[in-house]
Design a protein around this motif. Structure first.
Motif, mmCIF file in Angstrom:
data_model
loop_
_atom_site.group_PDB
_atom_site.id
_atom_site.type_symbol
_atom_site.label_atom_id
_atom_site.label_comp_id
_atom_site.label_asym_id
_atom_site.label_seq_id
_atom_site.Cartn_x
_atom_site.Cartn_y
_atom_site.Cartn_z
ATOM 1 N N GLU A 119 15.384 19.961 64.447
ATOM 2 C CA GLU A 119 16.178 18.896 64.026
ATOM 3 C C GLU A 119 17.859 19.640 64.178
ATOM 4 O O GLU A 119 18.013 20.817 64.057
ATOM 5 N N PRO A 120 18.642 18.904 64.823
ATOM 6 C CA PRO A 120 19.801 19.526 65.483
ATOM 7 C C PRO A 120 20.795 20.119 64.374
ATOM 8 O O PRO A 120 21.345 21.188 64.506
ATOM 9 N N PHE A 121 20.722 19.232 63.188
ATOM 10 C CA PHE A 121 21.865 19.805 62.229
ATOM 11 C C PHE A 121 21.224 20.636 61.226
ATOM 12 O O PHE A 121 21.925 21.628 60.711
ATOM 13 N N THR A 247 20.638 21.189 54.156
ATOM 14 C CA THR A 247 21.400 20.434 55.061
ATOM 15 C C THR A 247 22.396 19.478 54.427
ATOM 16 O O THR A 247 23.476 19.246 54.764
ATOM 17 N N ALA A 248 21.685 18.477 53.788
ATOM 18 C CA ALA A 248 22.333 17.344 53.210
ATOM 19 C C ALA A 248 23.298 17.994 52.072
ATOM 20 O O ALA A 248 24.458 17.290 52.132
ATOM 21 N N PHE A 257 34.446 11.094 58.903
ATOM 22 C CA PHE A 257 35.263 10.958 60.110
ATOM 23 C C PHE A 257 34.656 12.381 61.055
ATOM 24 O O PHE A 257 34.353 12.269 62.235
ATOM 25 N N TYR A 258 34.511 13.276 60.325
ATOM 26 C CA TYR A 258 33.991 14.678 60.930
ATOM 27 C C TYR A 258 32.535 14.324 61.112
ATOM 28 O O TYR A 258 32.025 15.159 62.086
ATOM 29 N N GLN A 259 31.814 13.791 60.213
ATOM 30 C CA GLN A 259 30.339 13.911 60.597
ATOM 31 C C GLN A 259 30.181 12.722 61.926
ATOM 32 O O GLN A 259 29.301 13.192 62.663
ATOM 33 N N VAL A 277 18.540 9.696 63.159
ATOM 34 C CA VAL A 277 19.835 10.149 62.374
ATOM 35 C C VAL A 277 19.550 10.431 60.845
ATOM 36 O O VAL A 277 18.835 9.610 60.198
ATOM 37 N N PRO A 278 20.097 11.755 60.652
ATOM 38 C CA PRO A 278 19.769 12.170 59.004
ATOM 39 C C PRO A 278 20.618 10.723 58.089
ATOM 40 O O PRO A 278 21.322 10.290 58.241
#
Length: 284
Positions: A119-121, A247-248, A257-259, A277-278
């Motif tokens: 999972e990328p994040f 991660t959350a 905005f940055y997310q 998408v998380p």
């Protein structure tokens, strides 16, 4: 001949990746061909006809250990006896970019190619925690931390500028989404996208393993490679593992905005490998 559950899972993953790549290729009109620099992450095992594209923070130390056992002509028998530092010595494993063009093409056509994704994040946070919150990682603090603090911290202290040892996750995210970062140099391999490291739409991987099902997928792959089950994939330390909940928690500190900007950077890693998408992201 009945296809096993594992086989069906892997066939579905492969079909899904092909489908997602076809959709991506349709959208991006820039068709490119592989060059030697694209193959730096592909580790070669000529004895078993294997190509493994390693992705940092996706069990790559243990996979490198396994590859050393497979390619070591009996020098090693148990992956866990190989020190982690030894697994990362470049000369211990050969990568595909070190072969001539005809040899490269032969291996890409005929060898079993595999990759492990995550999972990328979670992978990104794992890289941040490992490289910026562990005191022993001074090389990363010096090389990247000082730069991140200089560029992205308001009124940094002289000590922070000198050591770069206390980069926050927020500052790390600002650094990643800043267009200047990539203009100056490619991302470090620990936070570079899988798409850029392993070129999954140009190289057709036979097995796409997932970190989330690491041990089952590793067993499936090793069963394909060696029928005598000599090698057991090392099960790693789960207690410090970066999870979805953790991660959350970290992402709560990042503004929507940055997310959104960050998701855009890693979007292909989500879509190509079918990660949703998380739920903690605010993308609207």
């Amino acid at each position: 001949f009945v296809r096993s559950d594992a086989q069906q899972i892997h066939e579905r993953r492969r079909a899904m990746l092909n489908k997602n790549c076809a959709a991506h290729n349709k959208l991006s009109h820039k068709r490119r061909i592989l060059n030697a620099g694209d193959l730096r992450h592909l580790i070669v095992d000529d004895q078993h006809g294997l190509l493994y594209c390693y992705v940092p923070k996706v069990a790559c130390t243990n996979w490198k250990r396994v590859m050393m056992v497979l390619t070591g002509s009996g020098k090693y028998t148990d992956p866990l006896t190989i020190p982690a530092s030894e697994a990362h010595v470049a000369s211990n494993l050969r990568t595909l970019d070190s072969y001539g063009t005809a040899e490269i093409n032969y291996r890409l056509r005929n060898y079993l190619k595999f990759i492990f994704v995550r999972e990328p994040f979670e992978r990104l946070l794992s890289a941040y925690r490992n490289k910026f919150t562990r005191r022993y990682n001074t090389a990363f603090h010096k090389r990247y931390g000082t730069k991140i603090i200089r560029e992205h911290r308001h009124n940094p202290s002289p000590e922070a500028l000198r050591h770069g040892a206390d980069v926050t996750f927020q500052e790390f995210v600002w650094y990643l989404v800043d267009p200047k970062t990539r203009r100056e140099e490619p991302f470090n391999e620990h936070w570079e996208t899988v798409y850029s490291l392993c070129h999954p739409c140009l190289i057709r991987y036979d097995v796409v393993g997932h970190y989330e099902t690491l041990l089952q997928d590793a067993r499936y792959l090793l069963d394909l490679v060696e029928s005598d089950h000599r090698i057991t994939f090392p099960s790693s330390n789960v207690s410090s593992r970066t999870t979805d909940d953790l991660t959350a928690t970290f992402f709560k500190k990042i503004s929507p905005f940055y997310q959104r900007k960050l998701y855009k950077l890693y979007k292909l890693d989500f879509t190509l490998f079918n990660y949703s998408v998380p739920s903690y992201l605010s993308l609207h």
